[in-house]
Structures are given as C-alpha cells and as structure tokens.
Write a protein that holds these residues in place. Sequence first.
Motif, PDB file in Angstrom:
ATOM      1  N   PRO A  96       0.826  -1.215   0.000  1.00 55.69           N
ATOM      2  CA  PRO A  96       0.000   0.000   0.000  1.00 55.69           C
ATOM      3  C   PRO A  96       0.856   1.258   0.000  1.00 55.69           C
ATOM      4  O   PRO A  96       1.941   1.297   0.578  1.00 55.69           O
ATOM      5  CB  PRO A  96      -0.809  -0.131   1.302  1.00 55.69           C
ATOM      6  CG  PRO A  96       0.009  -1.019   2.175  1.00 55.69           C
ATOM      7  CD  PRO A  96       0.690  -1.987   1.256  1.00 55.69           C
ATOM      8  N   ASP A  97       0.347   2.273  -0.645  1.00 59.74           N
ATOM      9  CA  ASP A  97       1.036   3.554  -0.708  1.00 59.74           C
ATOM     10  C   ASP A  97       0.192   4.585   0.030  1.00 59.74           C
ATOM     11  O   ASP A  97      -0.978   4.781  -0.298  1.00 59.74           O
ATOM     12  CB  ASP A  97       1.233   3.975  -2.176  1.00 59.74           C
ATOM     13  CG  ASP A  97       2.026   5.280  -2.296  1.00 59.74           C
ATOM     14  OD1 ASP A  97       2.744   5.609  -1.332  1.00 59.74           O
ATOM     15  OD2 ASP A  97       1.900   5.955  -3.329  1.00 59.74           O
ATOM     16  N   PHE A  98       0.763   5.185   1.040  1.00 62.53           N
ATOM     17  CA  PHE A  98       0.010   6.176   1.811  1.00 62.53           C
ATOM     18  C   PHE A  98       0.978   7.172   2.430  1.00 62.53           C
ATOM     19  O   PHE A  98       2.184   6.924   2.553  1.00 62.53           O
ATOM     20  CB  PHE A  98      -0.817   5.496   2.914  1.00 62.53           C
ATOM     21  CG  PHE A  98      -0.016   4.570   3.799  1.00 62.53           C
ATOM     22  CD1 PHE A  98       0.667   5.042   4.912  1.00 62.53           C
ATOM     23  CD2 PHE A  98       0.054   3.221   3.502  1.00 62.53           C
ATOM     24  CE1 PHE A  98       1.398   4.199   5.713  1.00 62.53           C
ATOM     25  CE2 PHE A  98       0.790   2.358   4.302  1.00 62.53           C
ATOM     26  CZ  PHE A  98       1.466   2.845   5.415  1.00 62.53           C
ATOM     27  N   ASP A  99       0.436   8.328   2.803  1.00 57.78           N
ATOM     28  CA  ASP A  99       1.233   9.379   3.424  1.00 57.78           C
ATOM     29  C   ASP A  99       1.310   9.157   4.930  1.00 57.78           C
ATOM     30  O   ASP A  99       0.358   8.691   5.550  1.00 57.78           O
ATOM     31  CB  ASP A  99       0.626  10.757   3.144  1.00 57.78           C
ATOM     32  CG  ASP A  99       0.657  11.106   1.663  1.00 57.78           C
ATOM     33  OD1 ASP A  99       1.585  10.655   0.977  1.00 57.78           O
ATOM     34  OD2 ASP A  99      -0.269  11.818   1.208  1.00 57.78           O
ATOM     35  N   VAL A 100       2.438   9.479   5.513  1.00 57.12           N
ATOM     36  CA  VAL A 100       2.628   9.404   6.965  1.00 57.12           C
ATOM     37  C   VAL A 100       2.804  10.829   7.467  1.00 57.12           C
ATOM     38  O   VAL A 100       3.727  11.546   7.037  1.00 57.12           O
ATOM     39  CB  VAL A 100       3.852   8.548   7.337  1.00 57.12           C
ATOM     40  CG1 VAL A 100       4.074   8.570   8.837  1.00 57.12           C
ATOM     41  CG2 VAL A 100       3.667   7.119   6.841  1.00 57.12           C
ATOM     42  N   VAL A 101       1.919  11.259   8.360  1.00 58.41           N
ATOM     43  CA  VAL A 101       1.945  12.635   8.863  1.00 58.41           C
ATOM     44  C   VAL A 101       2.062  12.619  10.383  1.00 58.41           C
ATOM     45  O   VAL A 101       1.094  12.323  11.089  1.00 58.41           O
ATOM     46  CB  VAL A 101       0.673  13.410   8.447  1.00 58.41           C
ATOM     47  CG1 VAL A 101       0.755  14.853   8.933  1.00 58.41           C
ATOM     48  CG2 VAL A 101       0.484  13.363   6.941  1.00 58.41           C
ATOM     49  N   PRO A 102       3.238  12.878  10.946  1.00 62.36           N
ATOM     50  CA  PRO A 102       3.373  12.960  12.409  1.00 62.36           C
ATOM     51  C   PRO A 102       2.502  14.076  12.972  1.00 62.36           C
ATOM     52  O   PRO A 102       2.182  15.042  12.280  1.00 62.36           O
ATOM     53  CB  PRO A 102       4.870  13.261  12.613  1.00 62.36           C
ATOM     54  CG  PRO A 102       5.528  12.811  11.339  1.00 62.36           C
ATOM     55  CD  PRO A 102       4.527  13.082  10.258  1.00 62.36           C
ATOM     56  N   VAL A 103       2.120  13.929  14.226  1.00 58.81           N
ATOM     57  CA  VAL A 103       1.268  14.931  14.873  1.00 58.81           C
ATOM     58  C   VAL A 103       1.931  15.436  16.142  1.00 58.81           C
ATOM     59  O   VAL A 103       2.844  14.804  16.683  1.00 58.81           O
ATOM     60  CB  VAL A 103      -0.118  14.341  15.232  1.00 58.81           C
ATOM     61  CG1 VAL A 103      -0.830  13.860  13.992  1.00 58.81           C
ATOM     62  CG2 VAL A 103       0.022  13.206  16.251  1.00 58.81           C
ATOM     63  N   LYS A 104       1.491  16.572  16.598  1.00 57.40           N
ATOM     64  CA  LYS A 104       1.900  17.115  17.893  1.00 57.40           C
ATOM     65  C   LYS A 104       0.728  16.971  18.859  1.00 57.40           C
ATOM     66  O   LYS A 104      -0.407  17.274  18.507  1.00 57.40           O
ATOM     67  CB  LYS A 104       2.294  18.589  17.770  1.00 57.40           C
ATOM     68  CG  LYS A 104       3.530  18.851  16.925  1.00 57.40           C
ATOM     69  CD  LYS A 104       3.867  20.332  16.919  1.00 57.40           C
ATOM     70  CE  LYS A 104       5.053  20.608  15.991  1.00 57.40           C
ATOM     71  NZ  LYS A 104       6.279  19.930  16.469  1.00 57.40           N
ATOM     72  N   MET A 105       1.004  16.502  20.069  1.00 58.16           N
ATOM     73  CA  MET A 105      -0.057  16.302  21.045  1.00 58.16           C
ATOM     74  C   MET A 105      -0.792  17.596  21.365  1.00 58.16           C
ATOM     75  O   MET A 105      -1.979  17.587  21.660  1.00 58.16           O
ATOM     76  CB  MET A 105       0.514  15.697  22.326  1.00 58.16           C
ATOM     77  CG  MET A 105       1.001  14.272  22.181  1.00 58.16           C
ATOM     78  SD  MET A 105      -0.308  13.145  21.612  1.00 58.16           S
ATOM     79  CE  MET A 105      -1.457  13.250  22.991  1.00 58.16           C
TER      80      MET A 105
END
Length: 323
Positions: free
Chosen positions: A54-63
């Motif tokens: 699968p191809d997908f974007d990974v977007v880290p988040v800030k709490m």
Amino acid sequence: MQNIRQMRFFNPASGREVGYWSAKVLGLIPQELLDQELASKRGRYNAPEAQPVPDFDVVPVKMRDLTFDPRLSVPVPTKNEYLDAFLSNDGGFMPATNIVMIGGPGVGKTTIGMDMVSKVATTGKRVLFVSGEMNAIDLNRYCKRFPAFAELDVLFLGDYIEKSPKVALEKAFKAGYDLVLIDSFAEVCITVKEGNGWSTARAESWLLDLMDGNNKGENDLNLFTTFLVIQQVTKGGVFVGSNRIKHMTSGMLHLTRNKQDDSTTMDFSKNRVGNVGQPLRYAIGRDFIDYSPYESIEVPNDEEREEPEENDAQEMGVFLVHA
C-alpha cells in the motif's frame, strides 16, 4: 459446501453435539471431510498472489494539536480508598483503559474482578460481566457468598454457542458500558473461534478490535469503556496470548500468593495511569473481601533462627526427635 469448522458433530459418549476442535480431538469427524479440508488448504496456500504494497502518506502529529473528550480524565471509582489509590493516580479505573489480570490457580482472580466491578456498579456506572467459563448455576454459588455480585449485568457466553457468540458480544458491547469484566480472554476467544471456524490469531484480533472500538466510545451511549480482562498463564507463570494484547494494555495486574505467610497480594508490573511496585494486600473470606496496604514481612535467615530448648519445645507442643 458448509465450512467444516462451523459444523457440529454428535458425540455418542455425552449425547451432545460438539464443535470442530473438540470433534477433531475425539476423532468424530469423518475422514472424507478432513480430506476435503486438507485439499482446500493446499489450494489456498499454493496459489496466493503477491499483495501490492500500500502507498500512503505518513503525517506525524503534535499532542498540543489534538483534542480529547474531558470525560477521559474523570476516574471511575470503586469507593474503596485503598483500591482506588492502587488502580490509578486519579483514584479508580480510568476511562478507555485496558487492564489484564493474571495469576495462578486459586488466587481469586474471578472473585477479585467481580468485587471490583460490583463496587463500581454501586456508584451508578454501567457495568457488565462477560463469563466465558461459568454458567448461571456456578455464578449463583458466588452470589450466595457475595450478594453484591447478583446485581451485575451478566453475559453468559455459553448461552449463545448454538447462535453466535461473536454477535452476542458485539450486541452487548454496543449497548454501552463504563466497565466490562471479561473472564477469561482465552475462553472468549476459543468460543468465538470455534463458532466461526477462525484461527486463534483471528479471534484474538477480532476481540481486541472490538475492545479498542469501545475504548473510543463506539457504542450507543458513547461511553469510553474500560476493560478488566482475566487472562491465563502457564504452569510456569508465562503469559498466554499474542504480543498485541500486551501492547494494548494500560496495566498488567498480577495476583500472587505469598509463600512466606500464605497471604495474597496484587501488584502492577505495568501501569500507565498509576504506580508499579507498590503491592496491595487482599483477603477473601467466606463472605467478605478486604483490601489493605502492603507491609513487608521480615523472615529471619537461618543464622537468626534459634532452635528451641527441649523443655521450651515441649511447652509449645513441639516434640524433638533425637537420633
């Protein structure tokens, strides 16, 4: 053709029908059905095609950018001061957490679990006991000793074996509960596994997904369900179950019997909402259950032990045998 693992087989020894796994152990499944199942497996395993990655974007988040329902910070108390302080730093069970309770046979896992949730039920919270092992007759004996247990909502999973244990659990959880006691995780998985012809891994994954959804409030009352789950250990004390169970748990609660004085204690080896390494004593009597702070017991070593004089020993009712 019907899936062989969903079929029932007559056991002439008991006069009852049993599921696939029991029938296989007892040798009740006709050989032609076993041959068909084997041929089906071979066809399935010999012809798999490589699955695309699968191809997908990974977007880290800030709490700091995330928002949470304030109800997640409101504890569900038992109203027992020692127990509440032991369970979490906020006092009681925390919403949307999962606690796995383990211990050897006879340490009182079921009794303590039912006592905890029955205490919560007296505060007006919605509580459910899922029994994968006991039937109503068995539980009635507990209720005679501890009448508060009779006030709990109980789902006897064995009552739905001929229907669908999976659907029964899904419908029960969908109603919405603050706290659910499952006794035990392994028995529930086995029951669902046999009823659907699943593998152990698939049954475990399904139950964990169901718990996770209810942790997030995916039920009719939007309650962030907390689960207290009794799990089995091997004779050597090794935890039974996949690593995913360990990763999903907020707390790993151990019940043990101390060899020194035969007392019983509980302690967390992992607790994301409270302390670890601070045991709590519990005592189960004929018609009472008590909790008290743990105090270490000093046992003299061999050099500190003094053999009694013969006269003293006789006064204590101890008879020395001389070689």
